[in-house]
Write a protein that holds these residues in place. Structure first.
Motif, mmCIF file in Angstrom:
data_model
loop_
_atom_site.group_PDB
_atom_site.id
_atom_site.type_symbol
_atom_site.label_atom_id
_atom_site.label_comp_id
_atom_site.label_asym_id
_atom_site.label_seq_id
_atom_site.Cartn_x
_atom_site.Cartn_y
_atom_site.Cartn_z
ATOM 1 N N PRO A 284 42.687 32.821 53.969
ATOM 2 C CA PRO A 284 42.959 33.079 52.390
ATOM 3 C C PRO A 284 42.264 34.419 52.143
ATOM 4 C CG PRO A 284 43.260 30.595 51.885
ATOM 5 C CD PRO A 284 42.556 30.947 53.909
ATOM 6 N N ALA A 285 42.422 35.623 51.702
ATOM 7 C CA ALA A 285 41.316 36.457 51.087
ATOM 8 C C ALA A 285 41.800 36.594 49.545
ATOM 9 C CB ALA A 285 41.908 37.757 51.597
ATOM 10 N N LEU A 286 40.830 35.234 49.354
ATOM 11 C CA LEU A 286 41.047 34.936 47.397
ATOM 12 C C LEU A 286 40.951 35.234 46.577
ATOM 13 C CD1 LEU A 286 38.672 31.364 48.513
ATOM 14 C CD2 LEU A 286 41.228 30.815 48.166
ATOM 15 N N VAL A 287 42.236 35.464 45.718
ATOM 16 C CA VAL A 287 41.975 35.767 44.162
ATOM 17 C C VAL A 287 40.187 34.946 43.889
ATOM 18 C CG1 VAL A 287 44.373 36.641 44.384
ATOM 19 C CG2 VAL A 287 43.526 34.336 43.474
ATOM 20 N N THR A 288 40.527 35.639 42.662
ATOM 21 C CA THR A 288 39.729 34.984 41.808
ATOM 22 C C THR A 288 39.820 34.813 40.368
ATOM 23 O OG1 THR A 288 37.141 36.355 43.074
ATOM 24 C CG2 THR A 288 37.333 35.043 40.509
ATOM 25 N N PRO A 289 39.989 33.966 40.035
ATOM 26 C CA PRO A 289 40.933 33.260 38.467
ATOM 27 C C PRO A 289 40.179 33.266 37.930
ATOM 28 C CG PRO A 289 41.092 31.865 40.518
ATOM 29 C CD PRO A 289 39.536 32.047 40.364
ATOM 30 N N TYR A 290 40.580 34.057 36.614
ATOM 31 C CA TYR A 290 39.985 34.435 35.446
ATOM 32 C C TYR A 290 40.641 33.973 34.152
ATOM 33 C CZ TYR A 290 37.990 38.046 38.102
ATOM 34 O OH TYR A 290 36.495 38.746 38.795
ATOM 35 N N ASP A 291 39.988 33.348 33.032
ATOM 36 C CA ASP A 291 40.505 32.855 32.124
ATOM 37 C C ASP A 291 40.944 33.976 31.337
ATOM 38 O OD1 ASP A 291 38.473 33.621 30.895
ATOM 39 O OD2 ASP A 291 37.304 31.498 30.997
ATOM 40 N N GLU A 292 41.197 33.489 29.709
ATOM 41 C CA GLU A 292 42.125 34.576 28.836
ATOM 42 C C GLU A 292 40.457 35.165 28.177
ATOM 43 O OE1 GLU A 292 43.377 32.269 25.336
ATOM 44 O OE2 GLU A 292 45.376 31.399 26.681
ATOM 45 N N LYS A 293 39.545 35.464 28.184
ATOM 46 C CA LYS A 293 38.257 36.120 28.342
ATOM 47 C C LYS A 293 37.830 36.901 29.635
ATOM 48 C CE LYS A 293 36.670 32.628 24.551
ATOM 49 N NZ LYS A 293 35.654 32.873 24.552
ATOM 50 N N ARG A 294 39.218 36.227 30.961
ATOM 51 C CA ARG A 294 38.648 37.454 31.598
ATOM 52 C C ARG A 294 37.196 36.918 32.017
ATOM 53 N NH1 ARG A 294 43.372 39.000 30.253
ATOM 54 N NH2 ARG A 294 44.134 41.035 30.632
ATOM 55 N N GLU A 295 36.471 35.567 32.366
ATOM 56 C CA GLU A 295 35.238 35.032 32.928
ATOM 57 C C GLU A 295 36.069 34.126 33.782
ATOM 58 O OE1 GLU A 295 32.060 35.374 32.322
ATOM 59 O OE2 GLU A 295 33.033 36.613 30.359
ATOM 60 N N ILE A 296 35.884 33.571 34.749
ATOM 61 C CA ILE A 296 35.938 32.984 35.302
ATOM 62 C C ILE A 296 36.516 31.726 35.460
ATOM 63 C CG2 ILE A 296 34.801 32.639 38.605
ATOM 64 C CD1 ILE A 296 33.022 34.444 38.842
ATOM 65 N N LYS B 49 49.802 48.033 43.266
ATOM 66 C CA LYS B 49 49.444 46.988 42.453
ATOM 67 C C LYS B 49 48.984 45.257 43.296
ATOM 68 C CE LYS B 49 50.846 48.521 38.691
ATOM 69 N NZ LYS B 49 48.974 49.354 37.426
ATOM 70 N N PHE B 50 48.240 45.348 44.789
ATOM 71 C CA PHE B 50 49.093 44.192 45.580
ATOM 72 C C PHE B 50 47.916 43.316 44.773
ATOM 73 C CE2 PHE B 50 46.429 41.949 48.838
ATOM 74 C CZ PHE B 50 47.872 41.794 49.468
ATOM 75 N N VAL B 51 46.768 42.788 43.947
ATOM 76 C CA VAL B 51 46.242 41.417 43.712
ATOM 77 C C VAL B 51 46.943 41.516 42.677
ATOM 78 C CG1 VAL B 51 44.131 41.460 42.869
ATOM 79 C CG2 VAL B 51 43.909 42.762 44.753
ATOM 80 N N GLN B 52 47.011 42.364 41.667
ATOM 81 C CA GLN B 52 48.589 41.764 40.485
ATOM 82 C C GLN B 52 49.466 41.136 40.507
ATOM 83 O OE1 GLN B 52 46.526 45.278 41.494
ATOM 84 N NE2 GLN B 52 47.107 46.678 39.245
ATOM 85 N N LYS B 53 49.883 41.949 41.814
ATOM 86 C CA LYS B 53 50.947 41.148 42.174
ATOM 87 C C LYS B 53 51.340 39.663 43.159
ATOM 88 C CE LYS B 53 54.426 45.115 42.954
ATOM 89 N NZ LYS B 53 54.677 46.250 43.956
ATOM 90 N N LEU B 54 49.469 39.394 43.689
ATOM 91 C CA LEU B 54 49.208 38.462 44.382
ATOM 92 C C LEU B 54 49.244 37.336 43.057
ATOM 93 C CD1 LEU B 54 46.565 39.791 47.006
ATOM 94 C CD2 LEU B 54 49.147 38.766 47.184
ATOM 95 N N LYS B 55 48.230 37.470 42.097
ATOM 96 C CA LYS B 55 48.242 36.297 40.881
ATOM 97 C C LYS B 55 49.571 36.329 40.134
ATOM 98 C CE LYS B 55 43.558 37.178 40.016
ATOM 99 N NZ LYS B 55 42.382 37.267 38.514
ATOM 100 N N PHE B 56 50.473 37.578 40.151
ATOM 101 C CA PHE B 56 51.751 36.992 39.188
ATOM 102 C C PHE B 56 52.107 35.881 40.743
ATOM 103 C CE2 PHE B 56 55.938 38.182 38.573
ATOM 104 C CZ PHE B 56 56.320 37.687 37.275
ATOM 105 N N GLY B 57 52.786 35.800 41.332
ATOM 106 C CA GLY B 57 52.944 35.349 43.074
ATOM 107 C C GLY B 57 52.208 34.143 42.409
ATOM 108 N N CYS B 58 51.182 33.799 42.295
ATOM 109 C CA CYS B 58 50.891 32.299 42.465
ATOM 110 C C CYS B 58 50.624 31.782 40.716
ATOM 111 C CB CYS B 58 48.756 32.293 42.238
ATOM 112 S SG CYS B 58 47.951 33.250 43.282
ATOM 113 N N PRO C 204 48.741 28.885 38.128
ATOM 114 C CA PRO C 204 48.479 30.528 37.627
ATOM 115 C C PRO C 204 46.675 30.493 38.027
ATOM 116 C CG PRO C 204 48.660 28.345 36.090
ATOM 117 C CD PRO C 204 49.608 27.676 37.100
ATOM 118 N N VAL C 205 45.956 31.795 37.893
ATOM 119 C CA VAL C 205 44.525 32.002 38.328
ATOM 120 C C VAL C 205 44.038 33.109 37.226
ATOM 121 C CG1 VAL C 205 44.842 31.635 40.649
ATOM 122 C CG2 VAL C 205 46.120 33.929 40.029
ATOM 123 N N GLY C 206 44.887 33.361 36.567
ATOM 124 C CA GLY C 206 45.279 34.742 35.599
ATOM 125 C C GLY C 206 45.447 35.975 36.109
ATOM 126 N N GLU C 207 45.035 37.024 35.080
ATOM 127 C CA GLU C 207 44.878 38.823 35.217
ATOM 128 C C GLU C 207 43.750 38.812 35.640
ATOM 129 O OE1 GLU C 207 46.363 40.441 31.599
ATOM 130 O OE2 GLU C 207 48.191 38.793 31.830
#
Length: 274
Positions: free
Chosen positions: A9-21, A249-258, A264-267
């Motif tokens: 997997p080309a990993l997504v990076t999850p972020y919390d509500e403050k956009r921190e990892i 919007k590739f990465v956005q769609k990956l995160k929505f898919g998660c 969930p991995v945040g926005e």
């Protein structure tokens, strides 16, 4: 030469509500992917929003993934930067963490010539004792790693593969035949992944694995088992989703898919939006 195989997997990076990892979310996400039997991990690539993180944040993700990985899982660090000096610095830090292989596109924004590309990668090879998987993604980088550059790099023992993301099957076939036994073809055009397999790609650095890990791993294992009919059926079922991912919007769609899959991995970070 390190043999690349399976779905990484080309990993997504999850972020919390403050956009921190969000490392808690990252652990849950990777645990879910491991259950699907991925073969390794590729953190801090384009799917991981590496260009939207500080060096310290990127290092923290690389260290987390290194600590999480099992000995039998392949590790490939994304260490790209807009300059050769930046790539060397990033790669040295990844090497110190224990990464022996890195994934590198051409420096973004610069649109180097083929001669400059050759000089860039040779400088990295001279500076750091790592294997390099080249990453050709002309739609994003504005330039392709052409045969001129590949010819010059193909016989270096630490240029081990190329993730080909042009979307051109002709280009994949050309690489597979021209560099057989010299550069490993790595699938990077997800909607034609089965075609890559037919032309010798034994590995797939896969963004969609973030949100459809079981399906892509099933495809890989089914093809390796020699059942091409079933592999085509799996690819046919996945193709509409792959096509949607490739439409923008590739990465956005990956995160929505998660999120849809229950991990969930945040926005994304700005400027990426919904």
């Amino acid at each position: 030469m390190l043999k690349l195989k399976g779905v990484m997997p080309a990993l997504v990076t999850p972020y919390d509500e403050k956009r921190e990892i969000d490392f808690i979310a990252l652990k849950a996400h990777m645990t879910n992917l491991r259950a699907a039997r991925v073969s390794g991990w590729v953190p801090c690539g384009s799917s991981g929003e590496y260009n939207l993180m500080t060096d310290e944040e990127r290092d923290s993700v690389l260290q987390f993934v290194k600590d999480f990985a099992l000995p039998e899982e392949t590790l490939i660090a994304g260490t790209n930067a807009p300059s050769t000096a930046g790539v060397i610095a990033n790669t040295k830090r990844a090497k110190a963490m224990g990464y022996d292989t890195v994934l590198l596109a051409v420096p973004f924004y610069t649109k180097p010539t083929q001669a400059e590309i050759i000089r860039h990668f040779n400088a990295i090879l001279d500076a750091v004792d790592v294997n390099i998987v080249l990453y050709s993604y002309p739609a994003k980088d504005g330039v392709e790693i052409e045969y001129e550059a590949l010819d010059a790099l193909a016989d270096h023992p630490r240029i081990i593969g190329i993730k080909e993301s042009s979307g051109s099957l002709q280009r994949a076939i050309g690489i597979a035949t021209r560099y057989a036994g010299r550069i490993q073809l790595v699938s990077g055009s997800d909607d034609i992944a089965l075609d890559f397999m037919l032309w010798g790609a034994d590995s797939w650095i896969c963004g969609p694995a973030n949100c459809m890990a079981k399906a892509v791993c099933d495809l890989d294992r089914t093809y390796r088992a020699g059942d091409l009919v079933k592999a085509k059926e799996i690819m046919s079922r996945m193709w509409p989703a792959m096509n949607i991912l490739e439409s923008g919007k590739f990465v956005q769609k990956l995160k929505f898919g998660c999120e849809l899959q229950g991990t969930p991995v945040g926005e994304c970070r700005m400027p990426l939006g919904l």
